[in-house]
Write a protein that holds these residues in place. Structure first.
Motif, mmCIF file in Angstrom:
data_model
loop_
_atom_site.group_PDB
_atom_site.id
_atom_site.type_symbol
_atom_site.label_atom_id
_atom_site.label_comp_id
_atom_site.label_asym_id
_atom_site.label_seq_id
_atom_site.Cartn_x
_atom_site.Cartn_y
_atom_site.Cartn_z
ATOM 1 N N HIS A 456 52.672 49.762 -26.070
ATOM 2 C CA HIS A 456 51.624 50.165 -25.132
ATOM 3 C C HIS A 456 50.292 49.607 -25.611
ATOM 4 O O HIS A 456 49.917 49.768 -26.768
ATOM 5 C CB HIS A 456 51.566 51.713 -25.080
ATOM 6 C CG HIS A 456 50.501 52.240 -24.183
ATOM 7 N ND1 HIS A 456 49.793 53.391 -24.441
ATOM 8 C CD2 HIS A 456 50.006 51.763 -23.017
ATOM 9 C CE1 HIS A 456 48.926 53.609 -23.468
ATOM 10 N NE2 HIS A 456 49.041 52.627 -22.599
ATOM 11 N N ASP A 459 46.110 47.815 -21.197
ATOM 12 C CA ASP A 459 46.295 47.547 -19.770
ATOM 13 C C ASP A 459 47.760 47.403 -19.346
ATOM 14 O O ASP A 459 48.032 47.073 -18.194
ATOM 15 C CB ASP A 459 45.526 46.278 -19.368
ATOM 16 C CG ASP A 459 45.973 45.060 -20.166
ATOM 17 O OD1 ASP A 459 46.854 45.217 -21.046
ATOM 18 O OD2 ASP A 459 45.436 43.968 -19.911
ATOM 19 N N SER A 460 48.705 47.643 -20.235
ATOM 20 C CA SER A 460 50.102 47.512 -19.823
ATOM 21 C C SER A 460 51.031 48.303 -20.754
ATOM 22 O O SER A 460 50.681 48.619 -21.894
ATOM 23 C CB SER A 460 50.540 46.043 -19.799
ATOM 24 O OG SER A 460 50.591 45.536 -21.114
ATOM 25 N N LYS A 462 54.988 47.988 -22.135
ATOM 26 C CA LYS A 462 56.123 47.084 -22.253
ATOM 27 C C LYS A 462 57.337 47.878 -22.728
ATOM 28 O O LYS A 462 57.271 48.576 -23.745
ATOM 29 C CB LYS A 462 55.813 45.957 -23.235
ATOM 30 C CG LYS A 462 54.649 45.071 -22.792
ATOM 31 C CD LYS A 462 54.289 44.050 -23.851
ATOM 32 C CE LYS A 462 53.068 43.223 -23.418
ATOM 33 N NZ LYS A 462 52.635 42.284 -24.476
ATOM 34 N N GLN A 503 57.333 44.814 -18.015
ATOM 35 C CA GLN A 503 55.914 45.060 -18.293
ATOM 36 C C GLN A 503 55.300 45.726 -17.072
ATOM 37 O O GLN A 503 55.413 45.233 -15.957
ATOM 38 C CB GLN A 503 55.197 43.739 -18.618
ATOM 39 C CG GLN A 503 53.749 43.941 -19.041
ATOM 40 C CD GLN A 503 53.177 42.716 -19.736
ATOM 41 O OE1 GLN A 503 53.917 41.976 -20.387
ATOM 42 N NE2 GLN A 503 51.879 42.515 -19.616
ATOM 43 N N ILE A 504 54.658 46.859 -17.303
ATOM 44 C CA ILE A 504 54.090 47.638 -16.208
ATOM 45 C C ILE A 504 52.580 47.732 -16.417
ATOM 46 O O ILE A 504 52.119 48.265 -17.444
ATOM 47 C CB ILE A 504 54.685 49.058 -16.169
ATOM 48 C CG1 ILE A 504 56.213 48.995 -16.161
ATOM 49 C CG2 ILE A 504 54.162 49.833 -14.973
ATOM 50 C CD1 ILE A 504 56.883 50.343 -16.396
ATOM 51 N N PRO A 505 51.786 47.213 -15.490
ATOM 52 C CA PRO A 505 50.326 47.349 -15.624
ATOM 53 C C PRO A 505 49.902 48.810 -15.520
ATOM 54 O O PRO A 505 50.442 49.571 -14.710
ATOM 55 C CB PRO A 505 49.796 46.543 -14.430
ATOM 56 C CG PRO A 505 50.935 45.701 -13.975
ATOM 57 C CD PRO A 505 52.170 46.457 -14.298
#
Length: 821
Positions: A456, A459-460, A462, A503-505
């Motif tokens: 973490h 801004d994202s 993973k 990967q999540i913004p």
């Protein structure tokens, strides 16, 4: 979780002698059976006259039936026919070649002293309080021991069974009671079942009972236990209503009887319209604090639809009976107790399957390769089968799931079905292609073993998901929930490779995250995440699954902050299952601070949570535990907490515990549960001659069967004594099959190579297929133990752990059979 590979240590389900089994080809069909049976309870014999209505499907001059150890007196069809018995077959020569479509009625007169299938209970000098009683148990292939038949689930027929008994006795069988006819000092009960059923679901029970009626619902219990019956049976009407509404199909039979019998071989057996249940399910008010019959009652009731109305066509598809009954049991549990209980029940089902898969064997849910059909009645059939249905439920959605079940039950009503029939119905109703789903979850062994790494930054997020199992990857949709200070969001990712990364913004600080928060996927999971995130998940998780997974993930953490969080979960989580898991984790951490935390949790209100706390305290094996738990053993409101306290006191190995535990073995409680716990505590004093002698006495015929079973297994720690070894050998031929099973387990626990010939004799000659299999597995446990280099302490410790897990699994399978069938 153990990762399965192609190493030598991986155990196979298939024992030597296993082979492919297929449904039999039949040149005829049995359409109806009339059976007049007179049991002699004292002589343990039956006298019978049977008439079988048969339709010829292919030209033939011979009828071959399954019939084992029956003394056939005569067979006729208008005139006498020639016949011969060969092994377990009865071959009848018709005297002429009969054409396809023609019909014949065979009249068969016979007697028997059955060793299986038809069981007698009689009092003796050791058990003078037992009642005269008889009952049948047909599954899997024991019907042939009390009537000629095709002993296979694909052959279903209607039946009329009349039972002649002494006046004062009651006879219960399938279907509707037409009349009770008085014949001098005897009575004849005439029963008729208009729905076709396979041979294994035919039932006769004879005894003296208190009968309780609620419309078409009937309960039969020993007269002296009538006051306990409501605690076991009072939810039955609600269960019937729930299943009728959920499945969209009315209860299919004219009556539903539940009969409680002595010495039953299982927890229950779902004979068509008349389930037989173990006496051990009746319980007193105190036991009702943390014991319920609802699992058993709902499971057997669900079988009236799944297994009885629609029967698996062949034993390889037995999960269509047992997996459905197991899942229906969970569905009713959730409907009656709430979603928290439902989720935890599903997690426990999965855990039981994982334990079998990790320490015993893996196999496809559907397999035709086995030694005996009884081999298939395991955690794969019941628990994995139930979990597969749970996944299917989520995969297609609730509306389509229930619609598909209704169509399946209606289409195959009074007939048989295979797994592909179920798949095709679901595909028809949902429009989804489900072949891949069934291929990977039903026809393939194993399950995903996930390792999840989490990273973490500002801004994202993973997330890396690895499928660590040796076999090819599974394909499924995996939910990942992200929890922020003011919101939560769930993302769904398709997993199909050995390694997947996502990967999540994010635009705000992540508080915690969870994987599969609704427990939609059958998988093991190992998560690498910061301690503080796991603690927040434990505190704030919305679902039981999330909080339980957090508690489990913290078992390798030992900071004071983690221990405090686990303690708070025990004391304040709204659901007892989370408290129990937190206690288990503290027991695994085993620091002094964790022990002190557990001491502060002894007063937790829910008895199941308190039981887990007591068990966790026992894991520390501290001498001070003796005085800490002495008052718990003496005055806790729960039998089960007292039992766990007794076991934990034994783990201190304090000599002061011995007198206390011996006294506890004399207590008379529900299922003798406190005595069982005390014996497990005494087992800790391995090699003590005085305790060995005490346990030998407790294992002898005449003691409560639960006490005997516990003492028999405990003796595995005392076989340095020749007397104990000889006694265990004698118990391998005991009258009670669970004692024989535990004698096998005790010898395996002792790793006695000299016991292999005796275990081999059991594997070859015991009448009970379950005992045979346990004997074979115990031989393998002993052989595996001898392969390891004993001088290497670390390897020895690992071997002991694996052996212990194997023996635990055999005990849990035994528990499964106690609860269900």
């Amino acid at each position: 979780m153990h990762t399965h590979g192609e190493d030598e240590g991986r155990k196979k389900f298939e024992l030597p002698g296993s082979k492919p089994h297929y449904p039999p080809s039949l040149p005829f069909a049995i359409t109806h059976m009339r059976l007049a049976i007179e049991p002699d309870l004292q002589e343990r014999s039956i006298t019978c006259e049977q008439k079988l209505s048969i339709t010829i499907l292919q030209d033939t001059d011979v009828i071959q039936l399954d019939a084992a150890e029956l003394q056939i007196k005569s067979i006729s069809a208008g005139s006498k026919l020639e016949f011969r018995s060969l092994d377990d077959k009865l071959i009848v020569k018709l005297g002429r070649r009969m054409k396809e479509g023609s019909r014949i009625e065979l009249a068969i007169a016979y007697t028997a002293k059955p060793r299986q299938g038809f069981y007698f209970v009689t009092p003796d000098k050791h058990y003078p309080d037992k009642h005269l009683e008889a009952w049948t148990q047909g599954e899997a292939t024991q019907a042939k021991y009390w009537f000629p038949c095709i002993d296979h689930p694909q052959v279903k027929f209607t039946s009329e069974i009349s039972v002649t008994v002494q006046s004062g006795f009651t006879a219960i069988s399938n279907g509707r009671l037409h009349k009770v006819e008085q014949r001098g000092k005897k009575q004849v009960y005439h029963w008729s079942e208009s729905n076709p059923h396979p041979a294994y679901l035919a039932s006769v029970v004879v005894g003296k009972y208190a009968e309780i009626k609620e419309g078409s619902l009937q309960y039969y219990v020993p007269p002296e236990r009538k006051q306990d019956a409501p605690r076991s049976f009072d939810q039955t009407p609600k269960m019937v209503k729930f299943f009728e509404e959920y499945l969209g199909v009315k209860y299919p039979y004219e009556k539903y009887a539940q009969v409680v019998v002595q010495d039953f071989l299982y927890g229950g057996m779902e004979n068509s319209s008349c389930t037989t249940l173990t006496l051990d399910t009746l319980h007193d008010k105190r036991a009702h604090l943390d014991f319920t019959s609802d699992y058993l009652i709902s499971h057997e009731l669900a079988h009236q639809w799944f297994g009885d109305l629609v029967t698996c066509r062949d034993w390889q598809h037995i999960w269509l009976n047992e997996g459905f009954a197991t899942y229906c049991e969970a569905l009713y549990w959730g409907a009656s107790r709430g979603n928290d209980e439902f989720q935890y029940h599903m997690m426990q089902m999965a855990d039981d399957y994982f334990e079998e898969a990790g320490t015993r064997y893996t196999r496809p849910v559907v397999t035709k390769v086995y030694k005996h059909p009884d081999d298939l009645f395991d955690r794969h059939t019941y628990d994995k089968g139930g979990c597969v249905l749970h996944m299917l439920h989520h995969h297609v959605g609730d509306i389509y799931f229930r619609r598909s079940l209704k169509t399946y039950l209606q289409r195959f009503a009074n007939g048989t079905a295979e797994t592909d029939d179920l798949r095709k119905v679901f595909e028809l109703e949902t429009g989804k292609s489900l072949q891949q789903f069934f291929d990977q979850w039903v026809f393939r062994e194993g399950h995903p073993e996930l390792k999840v790494d989490f990273l973490h930054d500002s801004d994202s997020v993973k997330i890396k998901v690895e499928q660590a199992q040796f076999a090819d990857p599974f394909e499924f949709a995996l939910d990942v929930k992200l929890a922020f200070a003011r919101s939560k969001k769930t993302h769904t990712f398709k997993i199909s490779e050995k390694e997947s990364a996502f990967q999540i913004p994010v635009d705000s600080e992540l508080e915690w995250f969870s994987i599969d928060p609704q427990f939609k996927i059958l998988k093991t999971i190992s998560i690498k995440a910061p301690n503080e995130m796991l603690v927040r998940q434990l505190n704030d998780g919305d679902t039981v699954t999330e909080r339980v997974e957090a508690a489990r993930a913290l078992k390798d953490k030992s900071s004071d902050t983690v221990i405090d969080a686990l303690k708070e979960a025990i004391l304040h989580d709204k659901f007892w299952g989370v408290a129990a898991e937190a206690a288990k984790t503290l027991g695994a951490i085993r620091t002094d601070y964790a022990y002190e935390a557990l001491k502060k949790c002894l007063a937790v209100k829910h008895p199941k949570a308190r039981r887990a706390v007591v068990k966790a305290i026992g894991e520390f094996r501290k001498e001070e535990t003796l005085e800490l738990l002495r008052p718990v053993l003496q005055k806790d409101e729960s039998y089960f907490v007292e039992s766990e306290a007794a076991t934990a006191m034994g783990k201190t190995k304090s000599r002061q515990a011995i007198t206390i535990l011996k006294k506890a073995t004399e207590t008379d409680t529900f299922q003798n549960i406190v005595a069982q716990g005390a014996i497990a505590g005494l087992k800790e004093f391995a090699g003590d001659k005085e305790i060995a002698e005490f346990l030998v006495e407790k294992s002898r015929y005449g003691n409560h069967h639960r006490t005997r079973e516990a003492a028999t297994f405990a003796l595995g720690k005392f076989v340095d004594s020749h007397a104990v070894f000889d006694h265990l050998k004698s118990l391998l031929t005991d009258r009670w099959f669970r004692v024989r099973i535990n004698a096998c387990r005790a010898l395996a626990d002792a790793e006695l190579t000299k016991a292999i010939p005796d275990l081999g004799w059991v594997a070859e000659h015991d009448l009970d297929q379950r005992v045979k299999r346990v004997a074979e597995e115990c031989i393998n446990i002993i052989k595996d133990a001898t392969k390891k280099p004993k001088e290497v302490a670390q390897m020895r410790e690992e071997l002991d752990r694996v052996k212990s897990k194997n023996l635990e699994l055999l005990q849990k399978v035994d528990r499964l059979e106690r609860e269900l069938r």
